[in-house]
Structure formats: structure tokens, C-alpha cells
Design a protein around this motif. Structure first.
Motif, short mmCIF file in Angstrom:
data_model
loop_
_atom_site.label_atom_id
_atom_site.label_comp_id
_atom_site.label_asym_id
_atom_site.label_seq_id
_atom_site.Cartn_x
_atom_site.Cartn_y
_atom_site.Cartn_z
N PRO A 102 -37.56 -39.57 57.59
CA PRO A 102 -36.62 -38.68 57.62
C PRO A 102 -36.10 -37.91 57.59
N ILE A 103 -36.92 -37.05 59.39
CA ILE A 103 -36.21 -36.55 60.14
C ILE A 103 -34.64 -37.25 61.16
N ILE A 108 -33.95 -34.35 57.52
CA ILE A 108 -34.73 -33.11 56.90
C ILE A 108 -35.59 -32.23 58.80
N ASP A 109 -35.38 -31.18 57.90
CA ASP A 109 -36.36 -29.89 58.42
C ASP A 109 -37.82 -30.70 59.48
N LYS A 114 -43.33 -32.26 57.20
CA LYS A 114 -44.70 -32.76 57.09
C LYS A 114 -45.28 -32.45 55.11
N GLU A 115 -44.58 -31.02 55.19
CA GLU A 115 -45.39 -30.69 53.80
C GLU A 115 -44.86 -32.00 52.66
N ALA A 152 -41.49 -41.50 51.26
CA ALA A 152 -40.73 -39.90 51.87
C ALA A 152 -39.25 -40.06 52.24
N MET A 153 -38.80 -41.60 51.90
CA MET A 153 -37.34 -41.91 52.17
C MET A 153 -36.88 -41.28 50.74
N LYS A 154 -37.35 -41.08 49.51
CA LYS A 154 -37.60 -40.84 47.78
C LYS A 154 -36.26 -42.42 47.98
#
Ligand code: ADP
Ligand code: MG
Length: 241
Positions: A102-103, A108-109, A114-115, A152-154
Motif C-alpha cells: 500500500p505504501i 498510501i500515507d 498502519k491503521e 490491504a491492496m483492496k
């Protein structure tokens, strides 16, 4: 959501996929079965564009994929894949494994990533393992982390290639349970598995692959209770032993 139309693929002289067509509708769970070497992994790998196809068309969410023009990382964001061997990064913690793509890929921030990762770890029952390294996890736990990492990558579709084949028998259920939960939540999935009770339970439709061709396709209950093709009957008898 995922459509393959007459997809063919050869390795040298060996035709591994022979005009395979498949439609996976949104929120549908399709299970692929077939004996070893029938082409199941190759099929999933083609859907994730880890293999190039020789002929045919693959589209995702209504868009035909052109591998020479479209960005492969962008396509792969939409199609997650969970492998038999979990392929976690050994030098990264569980949380770091999940937030990496994701990062790096989606920009992604980090705090947001992390959240979201912690929420996913909750979902697969491993929040307390966030800061642990993979070598401290059982196979079942590693596979659940791998599933969280894919989520996490949706992705629009999630592919599973024998997600429990490398696990000790007592660890199989915890992974199948997570996949069943995803099915309930409406995740669109294509799953290769030899766990026939699970397949019967989770699948909307089951497809039988034999020598690179889909030789039978039916709603789950019908596939298992009333298989029509002789090969399917033989296969089901063998795996039931
Ligand atoms: P399955 O997952 O159903 O066991 P695979 O898709 O892995 O089947 O393999 C189908 C056939 O393609 C097998 O005969 C296998 O040896 C062959 N094959 C798979 N990948 C390659 C490759 N990269 N190069 C050559 N042959 C391959
Ligand atoms: Mg395989």
C-alpha cells in the motif's frame, strides 16, 4: 468482475490452457478443481498477469486488459493472489509485510496504512502478532497474514492457489475459516483447493479443469452431488479417499 474468454496458453509444445472461458460475477466464489498438472495454477497466474496468454481475452471489472499498454502493477492491484507458500518478507514484521505494498505501490500515507493493517489483522485474528517476525508464526498464521496482506491492496478479486496445501492438517481450518468469512462479506474470489468439504461449502460454482480444458461447471451442490463427466466422477472419488 473477472472474465476470461477463450484463453489459451502453451509452454513450448505443451498446451496448458486450451480455450478456457470463465466468468466470475461480483461477490461470487468460484472454486477450480482438477488433478495435478491440469493447469489450475497457470490459469490463476494468467488472471494475475504473472503469465502472458497466447490467445484470448481477460477483462477485469468490465475492462479488457491489454498487457502491452496497461500498467501491470496497476492491474495487479485489482487482482490479489494468495499462494500455497506464503512468500512473506522474512526480515519484515507482520505489520511491515502488510503495509509495504500500500505504501510503495499505492502511495498510501504510512499512518493510514498502519491503521488499516491493524483492522485487517483483527479480521484474520492476529492483531497481537503485528510486531512479530514471520519465523515466529505457525504456517496457518503466516497464511492468514498473507491474506491480510492481499486485502490491504483492496483488490476487486482475490485468487487463492491451494492456500492450505502446505499446512499441517490441524492448521488448515483456521485459514479456511478466514476465507469463508471473506465470502460472507461478499469478496469476489477464485479458489484452487483440494479441500472438497470447504469447496462445497464456500463455492457458488465449481469448475473442473482437465488437461487445460474446463470439462464440467456447475453450482456447487450439483457439482458434488451429481457430477456428469466421467473424469469428474473419478476425480471426486479419488479425493474423497
Ligand atoms: P496444476 O496447478 O493444475 O497442477 P500447472 O498449471 O501448475 O497445473 O501446470 C500445468 C502444466 O504446465 C504442467 O504440465 C506443468 O508442468 C506445466 N508448466 C507449468 N508452468 C510451466 C513453466 N513455467 N514452464 C513449462 N511448463 C510449465
Ligand atoms: Mg498448481
Amino acid at each position: 468482475m473477472l472474465v476470461a474468454n477463450k484463453v489459451s496458453k502453451s509452454f513450448g509444445n505443451l498446451k496448458v490452457l486450451d480455450e478456457v472461458s470463465l466468468h466470475v460475477k461480483p461477490q461470487e466464489v468460484v472454486v477450480l478443481v482438477g488433478s495435478s498438472g491440469s493447469g489450475k495454477s497457470t490459469m490463476l497466474r494468467c488472471f494475475n498477469f504473472l503469465e502472458t496468454i497466447d490467445e484470448g481475452v481477460i477483462s477485469i471489472d468490465g475492462k479488457v486488459i491489454n498487457t502491452t499498454k496497461d500498467s501491470l502493477p496497476k492491474i495487479r492491484e485489482q487482482v490479489g493472489m494468495v499462494f500455497q507458500h506464503f512468500n512473506l518478507f522474512p526480515h519484515k514484521t507482520v505489520l511491515e509485510n502488510i503495509i509495504e505494498a500500500p505504501i510503495v505501490v499505492k502511495k498510501i500515507d504510512e499512518q493510514v496504512a498502519k491503521e488499516e493493517a491493524l483492522i485487517l489483522l483483527d479480521k484474520v485474528g492476529l492483531r497481537e502478532k503485528a510486531d512479530v517476525y514471520p519465523n515466529k508464526l505457525s504456517g496457518g498464521q503466516k497464511q492468514r497474514v498473507a491474506i491480510a496482506r492481499s486485502l490491504a491492496m483492496k483488490p476487486k478479486v482475490l485468487l487463492f492457489d491451494e492456500p492450505t496445501s502446505a499446512l499441517d492438517p490441524e492448521l488448515v481450518n483456521e485459514v479456511l475459516q478466514v476465507i469463508k468469512e471473506l465470502a460472507k462479506e461478499g469478496m469476489t474470489m477464485a479458489i484452487v483447493t483440494h479441500e472438497m468439504n470447504f469447496a462445497r461449502d464456500v463455492a457458488d460454482r465449481v469448475l473442473m479443469l482437465h488437461k487445460g480444458k474446463i470439462i464440467e461447471e456447475a453450482p456447487s451442490e450439483e457439482f458434488f452431488s451429481n457430477p456428469k463427466n466421467e473424469r469428474t466422477k473419478q476425480f471426486l472419488q479419488l479425493v474423497a479417499l
